[in-house]
Enzyme design. Structure first.
Site, PDB file in Angstrom:
ATOM      1  N   GLY A 239       0.631  -1.199  -0.110  1.00 31.95           N
ATOM      2  CA  GLY A 239      -0.002   0.232  -0.051  1.00 31.95           C
ATOM      3  C   GLY A 239       0.832   0.782  -0.194  1.00 31.95           C
ATOM      4  CD  GLU A 273       0.604  -9.160   1.225  1.00 32.26           C
ATOM      5  OE1 GLU A 273      -0.405  -8.559   0.850  1.00 32.26           O
ATOM      6  OE2 GLU A 273       0.067 -10.204   2.426  1.00 32.26           O
ATOM      7  N   GLY A 275       4.155  -3.451  -3.985  1.00 31.70           N
ATOM      8  CA  GLY A 275       3.578  -3.938  -5.385  1.00 31.70           C
ATOM      9  C   GLY A 275       4.028  -2.500  -6.144  1.00 31.70           C
ATOM     10  NE  ARG A 312      -2.604   3.906 -11.173  1.00 31.64           N
ATOM     11  CZ  ARG A 312      -2.068   4.508 -11.061  1.00 31.64           C
ATOM     12  NH1 ARG A 312      -1.254   5.307 -11.659  1.00 31.64           N
ATOM     13  NH2 ARG A 312      -2.609   5.132  -9.644  1.00 31.64           N
ATOM     14  CE1 TYR A 316      -8.136   1.911  -9.589  1.00 30.50           C
ATOM     15  CE2 TYR A 316      -6.387   2.900 -10.616  1.00 30.50           C
ATOM     16  CZ  TYR A 316      -7.082   1.779  -9.754  1.00 30.50           C
ATOM     17  OH  TYR A 316      -7.734  -0.060  -9.633  1.00 30.50           O
ATOM     18  CB  CYS A 342     -13.718   4.429 -30.215  1.00 28.48           C
ATOM     19  SG  CYS A 342     -13.340   4.240 -32.121  1.00 28.48           S
ATOM     20  CE1 TYR A 371      -1.581  -3.045  -8.841  1.00 24.93           C
ATOM     21  CE2 TYR A 371       0.158  -1.280  -8.178  1.00 24.93           C
ATOM     22  CZ  TYR A 371      -0.734  -2.696  -7.735  1.00 24.93           C
ATOM     23  OH  TYR A 371      -0.909  -3.461  -6.325  1.00 24.93           O
TER      24      TYR A 371
HETATM   25  C1  LIG Z   1      -3.865  -8.139  -0.465  1.00 24.63           C
HETATM   26  C2  LIG Z   1      -2.718  -7.006  -0.903  1.00 24.63           C
HETATM   27  N1  LIG Z   1      -1.399  -7.160  -0.656  1.00 24.63           N
HETATM   28  C3  LIG Z   1      -0.582  -6.351  -1.491  1.00 24.63           C
HETATM   29  C4  LIG Z   1      -0.733  -5.442  -2.976  1.00 24.63           C
HETATM   30  C5  LIG Z   1      -0.392  -4.131  -2.840  1.00 24.63           C
HETATM   31  O1  LIG Z   1      -0.450  -3.197  -2.978  1.00 24.63           O
HETATM   32  P1  LIG Z   1       0.929  -1.931  -3.064  1.00 24.63           P
HETATM   33  O2  LIG Z   1       0.730  -2.085  -5.110  1.00 24.63           O
HETATM   34  O3  LIG Z   1      -0.162  -0.737  -3.553  1.00 24.63           O
HETATM   35  O4  LIG Z   1       2.020  -1.856  -2.855  1.00 24.63           O
HETATM   36  C6  LIG Z   1      -2.561  -5.459  -2.776  1.00 24.63           C
HETATM   37  C7  LIG Z   1      -2.791  -4.390  -3.977  1.00 24.63           C
HETATM   38  O5  LIG Z   1      -3.919  -4.419  -4.459  1.00 24.63           O
HETATM   39  C8  LIG Z   1      -3.433  -6.366  -1.863  1.00 24.63           C
HETATM   40  O6  LIG Z   1      -4.476  -6.348  -2.588  1.00 24.63           O
END
Ligand SMILES: Cc1ncc(COP(=O)(O)O)c(C=O)c1O
Length: 412
Positions: A239, A273, A275, A312, A316, A342, A371
């Site tokens: 996150g 976690e 990303g 994106r 969003y 289109c 993303y």
């Molecule tokens: C369960 C879980 N872990 C990790 C992530 C990765 O989040 P981020 O890319 O914001 O670090 C997400 C993204 O939606 C997620 O749903």
């Protein structure tokens, strides 16, 4: 030079001139900086070095095998949400015990595949899922290591579509009943409860909610440890946000300052976690201007990348910086940078002041490493873009551009 920036009068990535990359590989083209990914990884490792930890890269952000392989080699684990991501992570070399399997809708087949491949932790999202996992594991004569995803009902102050830890979201179980679910699950055959997990949302820039989530989960973990649960991990999800305006990048050190005090003294391995914060700023989308036109006083720059390549902004209203690859010193004017799809929602930037380009010019859409390609589609029967990894002056194709044949390949 690391990452994206000027070399002489034009933009480059890790010493690769983007003009040359576009000539060689065509556009639209996603370009990634290997050094920027490594740097982002090292920042996480340094920030969390004081505690036992495992950084599990969220494959959903960008699942290209070359990026996965790089992160696996650096020592990352993987956070996956589907059988496809599982196979991609294993293929890239992530050891199965370093993989956590999240997702609200895991099928029996996916659970069985995870057990067969020895996935380290299943982040279960409901009591029903734990029972199903127990049944699948018993059938196969094995034991699943389970962590329960808890929904702490915290507003992460981000876009509603990517807020996942609010009461009304579909994710996890309410924190108030998590303990009881785990107490009931304890006696089930085929499952071993090893931890608790939460993920509040994505693109979080105010870190206070993450600190609150960490405190809530630490409290629950203490309670369970006191009751004799043999917990091993506390997983606080991903996150951490990035600055899409180009300011200071994602800051794992600030994240550590916010969450480490909450888990101080817990005899658990911290799992994270991330990303976006590992790969967003390491990638950019290279696109060529096709037309420049004016409709009723509104100026449109029509480029060869559309919402199918980068969803994106349309999904969003996300902001991505757009820059000329070879600035020509033309006057800056307000434009909409739009794609060929289109839909009126097909834009990469709206009402943006940029140097007025000409057809044939190259534009760089920044911070699209996360993303970006991962959310791309073939909408309007547009083949998906190619991807290139830049490293020390060399550009390596890591995904070829799709062809018309790819578009119809699965039709029967
Ligand atoms: C369960 C879980 N872990 C990790 C992530 C990765 O989040 P981020 O890319 O914001 O670090 C997400 C993204 O939606 C997620 O749903």
């Amino acid at each position: 030079m690391k990452g994206f920036g000027p070399v002489g009068s034009e933009l480059a990535c890790d010493g690769v001139l983007l003009r040359e990359a576009a000539e060689r590989f065509g556009t639209p083209l996603f370009v990634y900086s290997r050094s920027a990914i490594e740097e982002a990884w090292r920042a996480y490792e340094a920030a969390f070095a004081p505690v036992p930890h495992r950084i599990c890269y969220a494959v959903k952000a960008n699942g290209n095998g070359a990026i996965l392989k790089l992160l696996a080699e650096l020592g990352a684990g993987a956070d996956i949400v589907s059988g496809g991501e599982m196979l991609a992570a294993l293929r890239a070399g992530f050891p199965p015990q370093r993989i956590v399997f999240a997702g609200v809708g895991k099928t029996d087949e996916e659970l069985a595949l995870g057990l067969e491949r020895g996935i380290g932790e299943f982040n279960a999202e409901s009591e029903q899922e734990i029972r199903r996992l127990s049944r699948v594991a018993v059938t196969r004569g094995t034991v699943a290591r389970v962590s329960l995803r808890v929904n702490p009902d915290i507003d992460p102050q981000t876009h509603p579509y990517i807020s996942t830890g609010l009461r009304e979201a579909k994710f996890g179980v309410p924190i108030g009943i998590a303990g009881d679910i785990l107490r009931r699950s304890r006696s089930l055959a085929g499952v071993q409860v090893v931890g608790v997990q939460c993920h509040l949302g994505s693109q979080i820039t105010d870190l206070a909610p993450l600190a609150t989530g960490a405190r809530d989960l630490a409290g629950l973990s203490r309670e369970l440890l006191d009751e004799g649960f043999p917990l091993e991990t506390i997983d606080l999800g991903g996150g951490l946000g990035v600055d899409y305006e180009g300011g200071a990048g994602a800051d794992p050190a600030a994240l550590a300052e916010h969450i480490l005090p909450a888990i101080d003294g817990l005899p658990l391995t911290l799992v994270l976690e991330p990303g976006r914060s590992l790969v967003a700023e390491a990638g950019a989308l290279l696109t060529r201007v096709l037309y420049v036109k004016e409709n009723q006083g509104r100026r449109f720059v029509i480029v060869d990348a559309g919402m199918n390549d980068l969803l994106r902004p349309a999904l969003y209203g996300a902001h991505h910086r757009v820059e000329p690859v070879q600035p020509r010193g033309a006057p800056r004017v307000e434009v909409d940078v739009v794609g060929p799809v289109c839909e009126t929602g097909d834009f990469l930037a709206r009402g943006r002041e940029i140097e007025l380009p000409e057809p044939g010019d190259l534009l760089l859409v920044r911070d699209t490493g996360a993303y970006g390609f991962a959310m791309s589609s073939r909408y309007n029967m547009r083949p998906r873009a190619a991807e290139v990894m830049a490293e020390a002056g060399v550009a390596r194709l890591i995904r070829r551009r799709e062809t018309f044949e790819d578009l119809i390949d699965t039709e029967v």
